[in-house]
Design a protein around this motif. Structure first.
Motif, PDB file in Angstrom:
ATOM      1  N   TYR A 325    -173.982   6.663  29.413  1.00  0.00           N
ATOM      2  CA  TYR A 325    -175.006   5.520  29.595  1.00  0.00           C
ATOM      3  C   TYR A 325    -173.699   3.594  30.790  1.00  0.00           C
ATOM      4  O   TYR A 325    -173.148   3.596  30.722  1.00  0.00           O
ATOM      5  CB  TYR A 325    -175.337   4.541  28.650  1.00  0.00           C
ATOM      6  CG  TYR A 325    -176.950   3.999  28.362  1.00  0.00           C
ATOM      7  CD1 TYR A 325    -177.814   4.174  29.114  1.00  0.00           C
ATOM      8  CD2 TYR A 325    -175.966   2.364  28.334  1.00  0.00           C
ATOM      9  CE1 TYR A 325    -178.463   3.019  28.815  1.00  0.00           C
ATOM     10  CE2 TYR A 325    -177.273   1.274  27.990  1.00  0.00           C
ATOM     11  CZ  TYR A 325    -178.633   1.632  28.432  1.00  0.00           C
ATOM     12  OH  TYR A 325    -179.325   0.675  28.439  1.00  0.00           O
ATOM     13  N   SER A 394    -169.409   4.459  28.744  1.00  0.00           N
ATOM     14  CA  SER A 394    -169.722   3.395  29.016  1.00  0.00           C
ATOM     15  C   SER A 394    -169.103   2.082  29.201  1.00  0.00           C
ATOM     16  O   SER A 394    -167.957   2.636  29.826  1.00  0.00           O
ATOM     17  CB  SER A 394    -171.205   3.291  27.640  1.00  0.00           C
ATOM     18  OG  SER A 394    -172.347   2.079  28.439  1.00  0.00           O
ATOM     19  N   GLU A 398    -171.548  -1.836  24.873  1.00  0.00           N
ATOM     20  CA  GLU A 398    -171.586  -0.507  24.282  1.00  0.00           C
ATOM     21  C   GLU A 398    -170.633   0.342  22.946  1.00  0.00           C
ATOM     22  O   GLU A 398    -170.809   1.355  22.273  1.00  0.00           O
ATOM     23  CB  GLU A 398    -172.196   0.313  25.028  1.00  0.00           C
ATOM     24  CG  GLU A 398    -173.476  -0.076  25.248  1.00  0.00           C
ATOM     25  CD  GLU A 398    -172.872  -0.723  26.996  1.00  0.00           C
ATOM     26  OE1 GLU A 398    -171.732  -0.201  27.318  1.00  0.00           O
ATOM     27  OE2 GLU A 398    -174.074  -1.733  27.422  1.00  0.00           O
TER      28      GLU A 398
END
Lengths: 452, 458
Positions: A325, A394, A398
């Protein structure tokens, strides 16, 4: 079609699974108000692109917060000056909001130029500077006239767009409009290139540069990692642009192609396979027999040097799953490197993806992979809980969501401290991934004294 | 003093009001902070907080963009309140403004009322608007305004509760714990405004990912109107205390922050007086241990020059404490323009016979310049001091906010007697590591004869 995970009605189509109809999520839409979006603002996007220019002052024209939270956060390394690390602000006060901040901006530029004699002063417009209508361009022009130093306006008001990609473009425009083409190189070679979209985070550039130089390529400038503004000024004389971060920098490369006729090729120095392909692409572009030969030798020795070093890591990592992500570029460019370690990317997503980013992700991942756009904290948590990957890649915000779930995490953003690019970088990458995925601490997380 | 820099801020030593607001709000149970502004505001604040506390930090955004800026933020704010209410059902949504929404003139109070009117039939969380324009003062004022807004909206006089309200100011979770510990030892019932000790130093458990599930409850904040008194640990965040005193007659005491022996003594005495409580032996023992630690350490830290920067009360607390240890503060710096800070430092200077250069509203550039002028053997402050310490070849003792380049920022403790002991030990060990050799002999500086100091004790 069933939604991939429980969420707001309007968010359902932002999460999809490759191979099940859609394959590309709805993207590049305004974030839903009231959610904890991982996105930032246009100012952040511009700053992130320009901040690695090491000999320059990066002056934030706005109240203190915008500068206070963003100075020296990019993790871009320098081999020379470090004045780019200073957090500079005009620190706008209430009276400036009422009467305008232009005079203060002007005086601040004059002062900073006196103090640091920088290669350039980049002046970033923040939300408030835009709203009160300060004419930053005019102030920069006036200050440039007085100081003789390049003073470059960056029209990056934070609210301009929901997508910080616009900020990347604005940063690129500042270079195109005010820097590139303003100085002629002392000498040129037939093999002059620019490395575009490489920001030297954790020193990545230093894993790439020696390889290219050994090939016989002459690097005029890097946009913008470990660069001086004077070098970027000469970038228009390159014969080729190679683009590493295609999310932030295709824009600049395309514009340079149009304006100066410089062709560009997309490269990627994460992972062995992609490093090899990128080096070959550069050599093929120039078509010089000697260079092609040298390149093959560099590839051979590079692969030889590292291949046995990753075997041990690969043994432990094979079969493990990973969720990405990250920024648009890494969301697809990291897929192969993980596969090279025997790992399986089960989810990929990005905060600011536009359609072309998701096309790339769709190409890179296998069927069944979850693809997410602008996942907020709650959705990300839900997805991680439901699918429990062995690793999340990430950024800082996060990181602790993942760790609280007992899911190993690697930072691939500002806080990264290890260079991952090139042959040697891949070994560091494997080592870092292994240190997270294989650490015994994650076996302790589900145990409780009371046995539940 | 030179004035080579008058306009520019270089390496800020302060942050903006919304940052302080969020820090206060993270200590309220089941609440959701919402920043009414561009996405960057919430993201960058989350970034700073998360790398300091090493916890997930959830702050929602109204995600303002160009169109909404032109037409005003009503739609975005209404939508945000609806979305948070429906999906997260918090007990409270605290909405802080930003420079953007302040400047375009969004009427947050009016929009919130409209939202509440439109949802009369539904059960809504408590919604509190807090005005925090970032071009006014600093994060310290943001914190102050937020705590004040909480009591203004919630405090309700009912039945006297016999408790003491403690407004902590922006201190570490470990320091909040120490304050709670002192109160517990003294058998003092209290309301902590706001209690970040659980949310910002949470155990590893999935529960930590839902709403902030530790901290001060709405009921407790309502009950502050019924307390015996309010002690604001920081003089700069006493507005809520003053409000409670004026409106409900709850006695308000403003500072001093209980850092060091004398300040902690004052705090304990205030608690004892307001609550009519005995000072227990356990507290006396802790106090004795702090003095013991200071005596053990004195020969290493005596007359060491120290430069200190950070939040105003924090710096004045540490200035007094280091003076108590026999150290010499040479430069004290806070990013906040504050007369009270200058007054505090002047009092300490007179009392202790020191004369540090005072920077109020200064940045780290100014501080560095003064350190070059006045000298320092050790620098005390947050992670942003690292490059100055490196350039001056002195150690940095990391404390305050943010500390993102070392582990355990949430566990750094300097408050109270126990925090004081921790501070004396760690600070003196930092000095030992830097100025003494492996056997504990002071490393001689070439131009100075230090024989008599180093060898005497053997």
């Amino acid at each position: 079609m069933e939604p991939v995970t429980e969420t707001f009605e309007s968010r359902k189509k932002h999460v999809c699974v490759k191979g099940e109809g859609l394959s590309i999520p709805v993207c590049d839409k305004a974030s839903l108000p009231g959610t904890v979006t991982q996105r930032t603002c246009v100012y952040g996007g511009a700053r992130i692109v320009l901040m690695p220019i090491t000999d320059s002052i990066h002056l934030v024209h706005g109240p203190i917060g915008c500068a206070a939270c963003t100075w020296d956060i990019r993790g871009s390394k320098t081999s020379r000056e470090d004045i780019y690390k200073k957090g500079c602000s005009t620190n706008l006060q209430e009276k400036d909001i009422i009467f305008g901040g232009e005079k203060k901006l002007y005086e601040t530029i004059i002062e900073l130029n006196k103090l640091y004699k920088p290669g350039a002063v980049f002046v970033y417009a923040t939300c408030v500077a835009g709203i009160i209508g300060d004419d930053i361009k005019a102030v920069c022009k006036k200050a440039e006239g007085i100081t003789g130093c390049r003073v470059i306006p960056v029209q990056s008001e934070g609210f301009q767009n929901h997508n910080k990609t616009k900020g990347h473009w604005i940063g690129g425009d500042a270079l195109l409009d005010y820097v590139i083409g303003t100085k002629e190189p002392e000498e040129t070679t037939p093999f002059d290139i620019n490395i575009v979209g490489e920001f030297n985070v954790a020193g990545d550039l230093w894993g790439i540069k020696p390889l290219l130089e050994e090939m016989g390529v002459n690097i005029i400038s890097t946009l913008t990692g470990d660069s001086h503004v004077d070098e970027i000024a000469q970038a228009h004389r390159a014969k080729l642009n190679i683009v590493q971060c295609q999310k932030s920098s295709n824009y600049v490369a395309k514009k340079m192609e149009k304006k100066y006729g410089i062709p560009f090729i997309k490269v990627n120095f994460f992972g062995l396979e992609q490093t090899v392909a990128s080096l070959r692409d550069v050599a093929d572009f120039f078509g010089d027999e000697e260079m092609i030969e040298r390149t093959e030798r560099i590839i051979e020795s590079g692969l030889k040097e590292v291949s046995h070093k990753i075997e041990e890591y690969k043994k432990r990592l094979t079969g493990k799953t990973v969720a990405l992500y990250v920024g648009g570029n890494k969301a697809w460019s990291l897929v192969r490197p993980f596969e090279e370690l025997g790992m399986d990317v089960m989810m990929s997503g990005t905060k600011n993806g536009i359609r072309e980013d998701y096309e790339m992700i769709k190409e890179a991942v296998r069927d069944g992979t979850i693809i997410v756009d602008d996942a907020n904290s709650a959705e990300l948590t839900r997805l991680l809980k439901e699918h429990r990957p062995n690793l999340l890649i990430s950024g800082a915000k996060e990181k602790y969501i993942s760790l609280k779930l007992g899911i190993p995490f690697c930072d691939f953003n500002h806080d990264r401290i290890t260079a991952f690019a090139g042959f040697r970088g891949f070994v560091s990458f494997a080592k870092e991934v292994d240190a997270s995925v294989s650490s015994p601490v994650f076996e302790l997380t589900s145990k409780s004294l009371r046995g539940d | 003093m030179h004035h080579d820099k008058k306009f520019a801020v270089v390496n800020p030593s302060k942050m903006c009001q919304p940052m302080g607001a969020i820090q206060a709000l993270l200590g309220v149970k089941d609440s959701m902070p919402l920043i009414h502004g561009s996405q960057g505001c919430s993201t960058y604040i989350r970034f700073q907080l998360t790398r300091h506390f090493r916890e997930p930090i959830e702050v929602a955004s109204t995600s303002m963009s160009e169109k909404t800026v032109i037409y005003g933020g009503e739609f975005n704010l209404m939508k945000a309140l609806k979305n948070i209410t429906e999906k997260q059902s918090p007990s409270m949504i605290a909405v802080t403004s930003s420079c953007l929404t302040e400047t375009i003139g969004d009427d947050m109070v009016g929009i919130i009322e409209k939202f509440e009117d439109a949802n009369l039939d539904k059960e809504l969380p408590v919604i509190i608007p807090i005005s925090t324009p970032s071009y006014v003062e600093s994060h310290v004022e943001g914190y102050n305004r937020t705590v004040k807004a909480l009591v203004e909206h919630l405090a309700t006089p009912t039945v006297k509760n016999g408790k003491i309200n403690i407004i902590t100011g922006n201190i570490s979770p470990a320091d909040v714990k120490e304050v709670k510990n002192i109160l517990k030892e003294m058998d003092c019932e209290s309301i902590i405004l706001t209690d970040t000790s659980e949310n910002l130093d949470a155990p590893l458990t999935e529960d930590a990912l839902s709403l902030y599930n530790g901290g001060t409850t709405i009921e407790e904040i309502e009950d502050t109107a019924n307390s015996l008194g309010t002690i604001s640990l920081s003089k700069h965040v006493d507005s809520a205390g003053v409000f409670l005193e004026n409106k409900f007659g709850v006695k308000s005491i403003s500072g001093p922050i209980p850092i060091g022996l004398e300040n902690t003594d004052s705090f304990v005495k205030y608690v004892s007086e307001i609550g009519d409580l005995e000072i227990p032996e356990s507290i006396e023992k802790d106090r004795g241990r702090l003095i013991d630690a200071m005596v053990d350490a004195h020969s290493y830290n005596y007359h060491r020059k120290v430069a200190i920067f950070g939040d105003p009360d924090f710096v004045s607390g540490l200035t007094r404490f280091t003076c108590e240890m026999g150290m010499i503060p040479t430069v004290v710096c806070t990013g906040t323009k504050s007369k009270r800070f200058i007054e505090d430092i002047n009092n300490i200077s007179e009392e202790k016979g020191v004369s540090p250069t005072i920077l109020a509203g200064g940045d780290l550039y100014d501080m560095h310049r003064e350190i070059k002028e006045s000298g320092a053997d050790i620098l005390i402050g947050n992670a942003y001091g690292a490059s100055i310490a490196q350039e001056e070849n002195i150690p940095l003792f990391r404390v305050g906010f943010p500390v993102f380049d070392r582990l355990g920022a949430q566990r750094i403790s300097v408050l109270g007697y126990n925090g004081g002991i921790d501070f004396v030990d760690k600070l003196t060990n930092t000095i030992l590591d830097f100025y003494y050799d492996e056997a504990g002999y002071e490393i001689e500086e070439p131009e100075e004869v230090v024989e008599e100091f180093a060898r005497e004790e053997i």
